[in-house]
Design an enzyme around this catalytic site. Structure first.
Site, PDB file in Angstrom:
ATOM      1  CG  HIS A   6       5.714   0.123  -3.310  1.00 35.82           C
ATOM      2  ND1 HIS A   6       5.718  -1.028  -2.563  1.00 35.82           N
ATOM      3  CD2 HIS A   6       7.005   0.503  -3.423  1.00 35.82           C
ATOM      4  CE1 HIS A   6       6.973  -1.332  -2.239  1.00 35.82           C
ATOM      5  NE2 HIS A   6       7.773  -0.426  -2.741  1.00 35.82           N
ATOM      6  CB  ALA A  62      -0.949  -0.014   1.195  1.00 39.09           C
ATOM      7  CD  GLU A  95       7.996  13.222   3.576  1.00 36.07           C
ATOM      8  OE1 GLU A  95       7.170  12.935   4.466  1.00 36.07           O
ATOM      9  OE2 GLU A  95       8.325  14.381   3.277  1.00 36.07           O
TER      10      GLU A  95
HETATM   11  P1  AMP Z   1      11.384   0.391  -2.748  1.00 36.98           P
HETATM   12  O1  AMP Z   1      10.636  -0.569  -3.590  1.00 36.98           O
HETATM   13  O2  AMP Z   1      11.588  -0.046  -1.332  1.00 36.98           O
HETATM   14  O3  AMP Z   1      12.648   0.877  -3.402  1.00 36.98           O
HETATM   15  O4  AMP Z   1      10.449   1.658  -2.635  1.00 36.98           O
HETATM   16  C1  AMP Z   1      10.022   2.341  -3.783  1.00 36.98           C
HETATM   17  C2  AMP Z   1       9.453   3.674  -3.374  1.00 36.98           C
HETATM   18  O5  AMP Z   1       8.327   3.458  -2.514  1.00 36.98           O
HETATM   19  C3  AMP Z   1      10.470   4.507  -2.581  1.00 36.98           C
HETATM   20  O6  AMP Z   1      10.357   5.867  -2.988  1.00 36.98           O
HETATM   21  C4  AMP Z   1      10.009   4.302  -1.165  1.00 36.98           C
HETATM   22  O7  AMP Z   1      10.354   5.379  -0.314  1.00 36.98           O
HETATM   23  C5  AMP Z   1       8.516   4.219  -1.334  1.00 36.98           C
HETATM   24  N1  AMP Z   1       7.918   3.524  -0.178  1.00 36.98           N
HETATM   25  C6  AMP Z   1       8.254   2.310   0.330  1.00 36.98           C
HETATM   26  N2  AMP Z   1       7.533   2.044   1.444  1.00 36.98           N
HETATM   27  C7  AMP Z   1       6.726   3.115   1.645  1.00 36.98           C
HETATM   28  C8  AMP Z   1       5.757   3.455   2.647  1.00 36.98           C
HETATM   29  N3  AMP Z   1       5.485   2.642   3.658  1.00 36.98           N
HETATM   30  N4  AMP Z   1       5.116   4.636   2.529  1.00 36.98           N
HETATM   31  C9  AMP Z   1       5.406   5.483   1.510  1.00 36.98           C
HETATM   32  N5  AMP Z   1       6.312   5.234   0.535  1.00 36.98           N
HETATM   33  C10 AMP Z   1       6.965   4.063   0.606  1.00 36.98           C
END
Ligand code: AMP
Length: 271
Positions: free
Chosen positions: A28, A26, A139
Site C-alpha cells: 500500500h 509496504a 497489480e
Molecule cells: P486492499 O487494501 O487489499 O484492498 O488493497 C488496496 C490497494 O493496494 C489495491 O489497489 C491493491 O492492489 C494494492 N496492493 C495490495 N497489496 C499490494 C502489493 N503487495 N503490491 C502492490 N499493491 C498492493
C-alpha cells in the site's frame, strides 16, 4: 473531506486517491508514495467494504489496524485519510448492478460471486466523494484493475487509473493484508507460489504444458491447493491457448494455503 478537496481543487491542486481496506503494508505504501510524488494532495481511503465480501467469515477475520495505518500514511506523506463508517458509505443498501464481462465474470468473478459488483459499488462512490484526477491500484489485484478500467470507460469518469507493480516479501510472497493470518510455517509454504510461477516463465513450453506444470507443482506441496490457474490476455482476461495470441499474457492464480485455509492470489507476466 469534500469541502477540503473542493478548496484544493479551486487552488488548481491535483488530487490522487488510493483506495484501501486498511491493515496497510509496504505494498500500500508504494501506491501512496507514488501518488504523493505525482499529485498535490493524496487522499487514502481506509474502508473495509462489506459489499465486496461474499464470504462473511473472511470479512470477520480481516485485520483492522486503523491507528497503525494512519501512522504509516503520515510517514508516506499522505495529506488526507478518509475512514468512513459503513453507514456513511451506504446510508441505504446499494442496489446498483455493474456487469463488465468477461473481465468481471472469469476467475475471481466466477469463484467470488458478487465480489466485483461490490468493488465497483465502493470504488464508484469513492470516485464521486473525492473526484480524484488520478487513482492508484496495485497489480497485485490484477483482475480488479481490468474491471475498474471498464467501469471508468462505461461511466465516462474523468479519472486516470494508475497501475502499480506488486511489492513482494524477500521470499517472493506477494504482500497482502491477509498474510498476517498465516502461521510462520504457512508463510514459508506460501512462498512456493511465486517461486513456481517464476520458474514456469523459464520452461519455454506450450501454454497448456506451462499451465499444468504450475498446477501440479503447487498441488504437490502439502498445505497448498490451487483453486484456479488461468493464462490470459492481460487486457481482456480471456484465456489464451498459444503464446502468439496476445501481446500481453499473464498467468493469474488463486491458492488455498494452510488449514484455515487462507486464500492467496498472485500473477506472473509471461509476455
Ligand atoms: P486492499 O487494501 O487489499 O484492498 O488493497 C488496496 C490497494 O493496494 C489495491 O489497489 C491493491 O492492489 C494494492 N496492493 C495490495 N497489496 C499490494 C502489493 N503487495 N503490491 C502492490 N499493491 C498492493
Amino acid at each position: 473531506m469534500r469541502q477540503h478537496l473542493d478548496a484544493c481543487r479551486q487552488k488548481g491542486q491535483r488530487i490522487g486517491l488510493v483506495p484501501t481496506m486498511g491493515a496497510l503494508h509496504a505494498g500500500h505504501a508504494s501506491l501512496v508514495r507514488r501518488s504523493v510524488a505525482e499529485n498535490d494532495v493524496t487522499v487514502v481511503s481506509v474502508f473495509l467494504n462489506p459489499t465486496q465480501f461474499n464470504d462473511k467469515s473472511d470479512l470477520e477475520r480481516y485485520p483492522r489496524t486503523l491507528e497503525a495505518d494512519c501512522a504509516l500514511l503520515e510517514q508516506c506523506g499522505a495529506q488526507v485519510v478518509f475512514a468512513p463508517s459503513v453507514e456513511e458509505v451506504y446510508p441505504e443498501p446499494d442496489m446498483r448492478v455493474f456487469s463488465y464481462p468477461p473481465t468481471d465474470s472469469v476467475m475471481e468473478g466466477a469463484f467470488r460471486p458478487g465480489h466485483f459488483n461490490g468493488v465497483c459499488q465502493v470504488v464508484s462512490k469513492l470516485f464521486m466523494f473525492a473526484e480524484p484526477d488520478r487513482a492508484y491500484f496495485g497489480e497485485k489485484d490484477f483482475q480488479q484493475i481490468a474491471v475498474i478500467r471498464r467501469m471508468v470507460e462505461d461511466l465516462e469518469l474523468p479519472v486516470e487509473i494508475v497501475p502499480c507493480p506488486v511489492i513482494r516479501e524477500e521470499s517472493g510472497l506477494a504482500m497482502s493484508s491477509r498474510n498476517t493470518l498465516l502461521t510462520p510455517e504457512e508463510r514459508v509454504l506460501a512462498a512456493n507460489i511465486y517461486r513456481i510461477l517464476h520458474e514456469s516463465t523459464m520452461l519455454h513450453q506450450s501454454v497448456g504444458a506451462t499451465h499444468d506444470y504450475v498446477v501440479q507443482a503447487i498441488d504437490a506441496i502439502d498445505g497448498l491447493q490451487v483453486q484456479y490457474y488461468n493464462i490470459v490476455d492481460g487486457k481482456t482476461l480471456a484465456d489464451v491457448s498459444s503464446w502468439d495470441e496476445a501481446d500481453d499474457i499473464v498467468g493469474c492464480i488463486t491458492v488455498f494455503c494452510g488449514h484455515t485455509p487462507i486464500r492467496l492470489i498472485d500473477h506472473i507476466r509471461y509476455k
